[in-house]
Design an enzyme around this catalytic site. Structure first.
Site, PDB file in Angstrom:
ATOM      1  N   ASP A   1       9.241  -2.569   6.964  1.00 40.55           N
ATOM      2  CA  ASP A   1       9.732  -3.102   8.227  1.00 40.55           C
ATOM      3  C   ASP A   1      11.261  -3.077   8.166  1.00 40.55           C
ATOM      4  O   ASP A   1      11.861  -2.769   7.132  1.00 40.55           O
ATOM      5  CB  ASP A   1       9.180  -4.503   8.514  1.00 40.55           C
ATOM      6  CG  ASP A   1       9.226  -4.827  10.016  1.00 40.55           C
ATOM      7  OD1 ASP A   1       9.987  -4.169  10.753  1.00 40.55           O
ATOM      8  OD2 ASP A   1       8.508  -5.756  10.459  1.00 40.55           O
TER       9      ASP A   1
HETATM   10  C1  NOJ Z   1      10.669  -5.395  13.291  1.00 42.86           C
HETATM   11  C2  NOJ Z   1       9.243  -5.662  13.652  1.00 42.86           C
HETATM   12  O1  NOJ Z   1       8.681  -6.608  12.751  1.00 42.86           O
HETATM   13  C3  NOJ Z   1       8.377  -4.427  13.674  1.00 42.86           C
HETATM   14  O2  NOJ Z   1       7.104  -4.763  14.128  1.00 42.86           O
HETATM   15  C4  NOJ Z   1       9.028  -3.361  14.506  1.00 42.86           C
HETATM   16  O3  NOJ Z   1       8.200  -2.247  14.600  1.00 42.86           O
HETATM   17  C5  NOJ Z   1      10.364  -3.025  13.882  1.00 42.86           C
HETATM   18  N1  NOJ Z   1      11.207  -4.197  13.877  1.00 42.86           N
HETATM   19  C6  NOJ Z   1      11.076  -1.881  14.607  1.00 42.86           C
HETATM   20  O4  NOJ Z   1      11.577  -2.319  15.813  1.00 42.86           O
END
Ligand code: NOJ
Length: 740
Positions: free
Chosen positions: A268
């Site tokens: 993430d």
């Molecule tokens: C953080 C989020 O937790 C995740 O779900 C998301 O896909 C990413 N950022 C990218 O924006």
């Protein structure tokens, strides 16, 4: 200038051969470049990224949705980098792109995999017009905590429902052929346990036993992978002391060794470097080492890989063979997407944005996701013929942005049709519509227009209140500790109630709310989640009976926040509560001893039941289930049992019902839930029509992880139910007996 290489010619070579061929030509820096994903939003992406792409230092970009820029980035990658490796272009396409579908939790309330698949397909095609070839969806974290803001993005509390719908989303995004125009790679997230964050506080710690992890949280991920999900994203959270992004048990043992996943894992956002903030590592280099060793193939933002992995390999702390495997995982997905054949996007190859099909799908999804929680004395549907005036009140009646919900980076607010607009259009001057917004936002504490709201309610035949949460109250990092209707909404309800006319509440929200303080003040509640672009037409059709509500709750609604976690498939405990063992604290006799009521598992102020149960949802028709039976009272391992019941529409309108199959395994090597969803079917019935609902249960469907973490189906007695919610009482039994 890119050199000509055989990996570029599809010819007869298999993807594995092409991956190997390409890997052989790559320098270490180019390999690590493939493992690096960077943010590329903004108009200056080409200027900012050109050199890094030319040097082969970027494998993927995210958040660039200008198709001209994306095509130019792909052109640089193809023609100006040594090996011409195309880019993955990632974006959070969570519930629609320009056309916004209901939030995922709303889609889950449809219990309709075909519809959910269509929603994802529409989203994929719209996103693909911008050059996006990879979405960070579906989110299939199981959560039992409505305080958690990200419950909005989830498919609810149940592993079976989330598996079925998560698979449908994967199929919708990826299509039959990942390489075809309009297909984009899916990303099942967040692996794993994120939905169990303590007190629903986003990013908080999770403590989930391995048994619970395997029986509940991992199941939708296994299903998504079996359905061909190309990628997985790690969770931000710390799972039992090892943050998911550095968790080799999850990423190597379970994902690769047990499940044989051959796509790739992305971290993430910056979660590799966060390993140091968690306190697992000392610095970025150690974080890169921990994440790569654990099995995170690509780093999203952060830069720890690109800065530290080459040196770690040179120092012999990371084996280059491991890097090769990880890069192969990434390249495999690029080949499967057909990017080496054609990395460019021509929007005119794809359907137009918000075309008729997209908008029809959005209406259908909003229709099927709305759940009629309560409907006293047939308060709904409203009759156009019998009304002369309607009072429309509340902060969500005409809020084109708020109805879209969380995660709508690309959602086009201009496409939104609000309930107020749709009601006016439907009633078209035949019925007077008066509107008072009453509150600026759902959080407002301002009651100065409540008198006016009460006045128009008093003058009208019915008051329809549009309440709930604005979109910013749910989603990432938007958790709440109090999940009542925010602001002065409960007071608004009370004041409108005093006007003495029937009161209908339509609630739009990103999570279950505790509605205990308003439930008795209103005649009907239609819970619409955040319904998306076409909220208005769908809600108007439901209010006026053009369509009957058919959504069912994918998550339990607590009476009070202190009951959380409350979910339908709880364990029995050694002291299960029942209506006659509980007491309310107001009713405790001051002279009574401690044990004057049963010593069972309940709260003195909330009992043990929810306000609305998992699977609950009313209809304008009436559905009756009877004659539940199985085709055998005993089955053997490997057998399939048929379970069926008769379902009759005893009401006066045609409508759809979601028939649900639940099972309880009475005795297990580990204790088993009191009920588990094992099947569901959405069926349309005319008035007076009876149909036979039949489910097939294979003994594998009854398997669970035992205390040795083995997947087993044990002989013994089972209860089985078919009905319209998890509270159904229509039950029969069967046994699994040993083969010998
Ligand atoms: C953080 C989020 O937790 C995740 O779900 C998301 O896909 C990413 N950022 C990218 O924006």
């Amino acid at each position: 200038m890119a050199i000509a290489t055989s990996h570029k010619q599809a010819g007869q070579a298999s993807i594995e051969q092409r991956v190997e061929d390409l890997l052989r030509q790559m320098t270490l820096a180019e390999k690590v470049g493939q493992m690096n994903q960077v943010e590329s939003g903004g108009d200056h992406a080409v200027v900012h990224l050109r050199h890094a792409i030319q040097d082969g230092h970027i494998g993927s970009v995210l958040n660039q949705v200008d198709v001209e820029i994306v095509n130019e980035l792909q052109r640089i990658a193809e023609n100006e980098s040594r090996l011409g490796i195309p880019l993955l272009v990632g974006r959070d396409v969570i519930h629609g792109f320009k056309t916004v579908m209901p939030i995922p939790l709303g889609q889950a309330a449809s219990w309709d995999p075909d519809l959910v698949r269509d929603c994802a397909r529409v989203a994929a095609r719209e996103a693909a017009r911008s050059g996006v070839n990879w979405t960070f969806a579906p989110m299939i974290d199981i959560t039992r905590d409505p305080r958690w803001g990200r419950i909005a993005e989830s498919l609810g509390e149940d592993a079976y429902l989330a598996s079925e719908l998560g698979v449908a989303m994967v199929e919708g995004f990826q299509g039959d052929d990942l390489a075809s125009v309009g297909s984009i790679a899916a990303c099942a997230k967040h692996f794993a346990g994120y939905g169990a964050v303590e007190s629903g506080r986003d990013y908080a710690t999770t403590n989930v036993s391995e048994n619970e992890l395997r029986n509940v949280h991992l199941r939708p991920f296994k299903a998504a992978i079996d359905a061909g999900a190309s990628t997985l994203m790690t969770s931000f959270s710390d799972l039992d002391g090892v943050p998911a992004t550095g968790n080799d048990f999850l990423l190597r043992q379970v994902l690769r060794e047990e499940w044989g996943f051959d796509g790739f894992v992305v971290s993430d956002w910056d979660s590799v470097r966060q390993l140091a903030i968690h306190g697992l590592t000392e610095n970025d280099a150690a974080s890169a080492l921990a994440a790569a060793t654990a099995g995170v193939d690509m780093e999203m933002a952060g830069g720890a890989y690109i800065h530290h992995l080459p040196k770690l390999v040179e120092e012999g702390r990371v084996d280059e063979a491991m890097i090769d495997e990880m890069v192969a995982n990434i390249l495999r997905v690029k080949f499967r997407l057909g990017l080496f054949e054609n990395p460019y996007t021509n929007p005119s190859d794809l359907p137009a944005i918000a075309d008729e099909h997209a908008l029809d799908t959005a209406v259908q999804a909003a229709l099927q996701s709305a759940v009629l929680l309560k409907n006293d004395d047939h308060a709904l549907p409203l009759s156009v013929e019998r009304l002369s005036s309607v009072a429309v009140i509340g902060p969500m009646a005409d809020a084109p942005y708020e109805q879209l919900g969380t995660w709508i980076f690309d959602g086009d607010i201009q496409l939104s049709v609000t309930p107020l607009q749709a009601i006016r259009r439907m009633l078209d001057g035949n019925v007077e519509v008066r509107y008072v917004r009453a509150m600026d936002t759902s959080r407002s504490r301002q009651s100065d227009t409540f008198d006016e709201a009460a006045a128009i309610a008093g003058d009208a035949d019915v008051a329809v209140l549009f309440l709930g949460e604005e979109s910013i109250l749910s989603g990432e990092a938007h958790s709440r500790a109090d999940i009542n209707l925010p602001g002065d909404q409960a007071e608004l309800v009370r004041r409108v109630r005093e006007a003495g006319k029937p009161v209908i509440a339509v609630i739009m929200a990103g999570r279950p709310l505790t509605l205990t303080n308003i439930v008795d003040q209103v005649d009907a509640i239609l819970f619409a989640w955040h319904p998306g672009t076409m909220a208005g037409p769908a809600i108007a059709d439901l209010l006026f009976g053009i369509e009957s509500p058919s959504g069912k709750l994918p998550v339990t609604f607590p009476r009070m926040v202190g009951q959380i976690p409350i979910y339908y498939n709880q364990k029995n405990t050694g002291k299960p509560p029942s209506p006659d063992t509980i007491i309310h604290l107001d009713d405790i006799d001051p002279k009574a001893s401690q044990t004057s009521h049963g010593l069972t598992a309940f709260h003195l102020d909330a009992g043990y039941t929810p306000l609305f149960a998992f699977g609950h949802g009313l209809s304008y028709a009436r559905f009756e289930y009877q004659n539940l039976r199985t085709n055998a009272s005993e089955i053997r391992p490997g057998d399939t049992l048929q379970v069926s019941a008769e379902l009759t529409n005893t009401g006066e309108v045609p409508a759809e019902e979601v028939a649900q199959l639940y099972v309880r395994d009475l005795v297990g090597n580990v204790t088993r839930p009191v009920k588990e969803l094992k099947g569901f079917k959405r069926l349309r019935l005319d008035p007076g029509q009876t149909i036979e609902v039949e489910f097939r249960l294979h003994t594998d469907d009854l398997a669970f992880y035992d205390r040795n973490m083995q997947l087993v189906t044990e002989p013994g007695e089972f209860h089985v139910w078919i009905g319209g919610s998890s509270e159904t009482g229509l039950r029969t039994e069967f046994r699994i007996v040993d083969s010998d």
